[in-house]
Design an enzyme around this catalytic site. Structure first.
Site, PDB file in Angstrom:
ATOM      1  N   SER A   1     -10.234  -0.544   6.918  1.00 26.98           N
ATOM      2  CA  SER A   1      -9.654  -0.453   5.572  1.00 26.98           C
ATOM      3  C   SER A   1      -8.928  -1.676   5.056  1.00 26.98           C
ATOM      4  CB  SER A   1      -8.711   0.741   5.488  1.00 26.98           C
ATOM      5  OG  SER A   1      -9.467   1.908   5.364  1.00 26.98           O
TER       6      SER A   1
ATOM      7  N   SER B   1      -9.911   1.875   2.731  1.00 27.28           N
ATOM      8  CA  SER B   1      -9.037   2.685   1.920  1.00 27.28           C
ATOM      9  C   SER B   1      -7.966   1.887   1.186  1.00 27.28           C
ATOM     10  CB  SER B   1      -8.342   3.723   2.808  1.00 27.28           C
ATOM     11  OG  SER B   1      -7.484   3.087   3.736  1.00 27.28           O
TER      12      SER B   1
ATOM     13  N   LYS C   1       0.860  -1.179   0.000  1.00 24.56           N
ATOM     14  CA  LYS C   1       0.000   0.000   0.000  1.00 24.56           C
ATOM     15  C   LYS C   1       0.900   1.234   0.000  1.00 24.56           C
ATOM     16  CE  LYS C   1      -3.900   2.084   2.567  1.00 24.56           C
ATOM     17  NZ  LYS C   1      -4.823   1.937   3.713  1.00 24.56           N
TER      18      LYS C   1
HETATM   19  N1  GLN Z   1     -13.503   4.154   6.174  1.00 20.97           N
HETATM   20  C1  GLN Z   1     -12.875   4.614   7.355  1.00 20.97           C
HETATM   21  C2  GLN Z   1     -12.495   6.071   7.188  1.00 20.97           C
HETATM   22  O1  GLN Z   1     -12.799   6.604   6.187  1.00 20.97           O
HETATM   23  C3  GLN Z   1     -11.706   3.768   7.703  1.00 20.97           C
HETATM   24  C4  GLN Z   1     -10.495   4.068   6.931  1.00 20.97           C
HETATM   25  C5  GLN Z   1      -9.331   3.234   7.333  1.00 20.97           C
HETATM   26  O2  GLN Z   1      -9.478   2.189   7.973  1.00 20.97           O
HETATM   27  N2  GLN Z   1      -8.151   3.697   6.976  1.00 20.97           N
HETATM   28  O3  GLN Z   1     -11.906   6.652   8.025  1.00 20.97           O
END
Ligand code: GLN
Length: 484
Positions: A176, A152, A77
């Site tokens: 995410s 994400s 990532k």
């Molecule tokens: N969807 C969540 C957010 O927008 C989690 C994102 C994540 O786990 N990095 O913050």
């Protein structure tokens, strides 16, 4: 068909000298070149470095060295700093940033002989649930290219689903890893907070962020997680406990395992989603597990709690991006204030700005007690709820997401609807618990995930339970048409 082999099968071929790491690496690089244009999952390809690393792995193999990941390709990532390679975090702010060092996760996987093919697309600064907030454009779901892959870590998940790499890294602050794993039909694990070092992982919400892995199966995820885990003095929240041999625990029988069912998670669950969860439960009872009902009364507060705590921490973490030290700088600033304002205004996207503003607001004098402090108190209640649940159950089983992948663009204009996608995943982050998602069937031809949550440091138990499920079912073997 090298890309359909598991990490274990590839490692066996490497050990038997049937194939070289350079050949495997060339195969996956060629797939990325051919297929990534449809998905936008990989945003930086490091072909030259990959072939050099593969040649180095081949020399180690020739010298008799063996390892679960020695010579196996992966994608990181783009939130992990990679020495000499652009590390953008999906943002214009870091579009020109070449990291001067490796994150601990990158360093450990390198030492294990894994071969980095490139860097995966992601929501900007890991803020999102659909991988639509990236400066580099949305990632497409290989099961249906009009749908999101989840976020994400959407690029990392889509890359494994399309078999552009045998495994990939991700991070999970509120879901995410698990959420995109579910929506793309792969296995993803977020370990206990503190299990994997955050050093060199660009911070979003430091008390929630945790690195983990995507792979086709729990067995593959076990091998990768083991190599990434362990104490790191450079991360003050890293926990100094030994890392078990996760692979060795996969075959333990599940007889007598107590699976907790969360009453709160089943309220309002869509019928087809519920049917998949019940079918998975039947597999587990067939394997000798027992079920107990558990309750987390404060869990319905997890989304609002998270969306106070995470923005608060992000507003503080992202203050370092000021146009002065690294990253984006606006053209011809008038003065220092103009430099700050325009560099941040032009460098960050809309969702990141929304979080920074929310976070700054909840931390400001006068609102701190009402929002931030209150959220921290609710966070403790949620953690205590989980503790009580784990006094009765060995792990908790529930859905990963409320629905399958939705259309690209369908929720971008409605942040609150978008935030509600995280309803099943956020609790584990607030409590720092390990959790994973594994494929458990399809709705309308799109993959769905089953979530397992365990007590702190129960990664081995989760991987064991996931592996046993994958021995009894074949959902994880399905791949998206046209890619596998
Ligand atoms: N969807 C969540 C957010 O927008 C989690 C994102 C994540 O786990 N990095 O913050």
């Amino acid at each position: 068909m090298l890309h359909t082999l598991s990490i274990g099968e590839l490692a066996a071929k490497l050990a038997g000298r049937e194939i070289s790491s350079v050949e495997i690496t060339r195969h996956f690089l060629a797939r990325i070149e051919r297929l990534n244009g449809r998905l936008n999952a990989v945003i930086t390809l490091t072909a030259e470095q990959a072939l050099a690393a593969a040649a180095q792995a081949d020399r180690r193999l020739a010298a008799g060295e063996r390892g679960k990941l020695l010579g196996i390709p992966l994608i990181h990532k783009d939130i992990f700093c990679t020495d000499g390679v652009r590390t953008s975090c999906g943002s214009r702010m870091l579009d020109n940033f070449v990291a001067p060092y490796d994150a601990t996760v990158v360093e450990r996987l390198k030492a294990a002989g894994a071969v980095m093919l490139g860097k995966a697309n992601m929501d900007e600064f890991a803020m999102g649930s659909s991988n639509e907030t990236s400066y580099y454009g949305p990632v497409k779901n290989p099961w249906d290219e009009t749908k999101v892959p989840g976020g994400s870590s959407g690029g990392s998940a889509a890359a494994v689903a399309a078999r552009l790499a045998p495994f990939s890294t991700g991070t999970d602050t509120g879901g995410s890893i698990r959420q995109p794993a579910a929506l793309t039909g792969v296995t993803g694990i977020k370990p206990t907070y503190g299990r994997v070092s955050r050093y060199g992982m660009i911070a979003f919400a430091s008390s929630l962020d945790q690195a983990g892995v995507f792979a086709v199966s729990a067995a593959d995820a076990a091998a990768a997680l083991e190599a990434m885990s362990g104490f790191d003095p450079r991360d003050s929240t890293s926990v100094d406990t030994p890392v078990p041999d996760y692979s060795a625990g996969l075959d333990a029988p599940l007889k007598g395992l107590k699976i907790g069912l969360l009453r709160e998670f089943f309220e309002g669950l869509e019928a087809r989603n519920q049917a998949l969860i019940e079918a998975a439960l039947a597999v587990y009872t067939g394997l000798g597990a027992e079920t107990v009902e558990v309750s987390l009364p404060h869990l319905p507060l997890s989304v609002p709690t998270y969306y106070v705590v995470a923005p608060a921490e992000c507003s503080s973490n992202l203050s370092r991006f000021d146009g002065v030290r690294f990253g984006y700088r606006c053209d011809s600033p008038r003065d220092l204030t103009d430099l700050y304002e325009r560099s941040r205004g032009e460098g960050f996207g809309a969702e990141v700005k929304r979080r920074i503003m929310t976070g700054t607001y909840v931390l400001s004098a006068g609102y701190f007690d009402a929002y931030y402090l209150k959220a921290q108190k609710v966070r403790r209640l949620i953690t205590d709820d989980f503790k009580a649940a784990f006094a009765r159950a060995d792990l908790v089983l529930c859905p990963t997401t409320p629905t399958p992948a939705f259309g690209i663009g369908a929720k971008v204009d409605d942040p609150v609807t978008m935030y509600l996608n995280d309803i099943y995943t956020i609790g584990a982050n607030l409590a720092g618990l390990p959790a994973m998602s594994l494929p458990c069937g399809f709705i309308d031809g799109l993959p769905m995930g089953l979530q397992l949550i365990g007590p702190h440091f129960a990664e081995q138990r989760l991987l064991n339970a996931a592996h046993q499920y994958q021995q009894a079912t074949d959902w994880h073997r399905h791949g998206p048409h046209g890619f596998v």
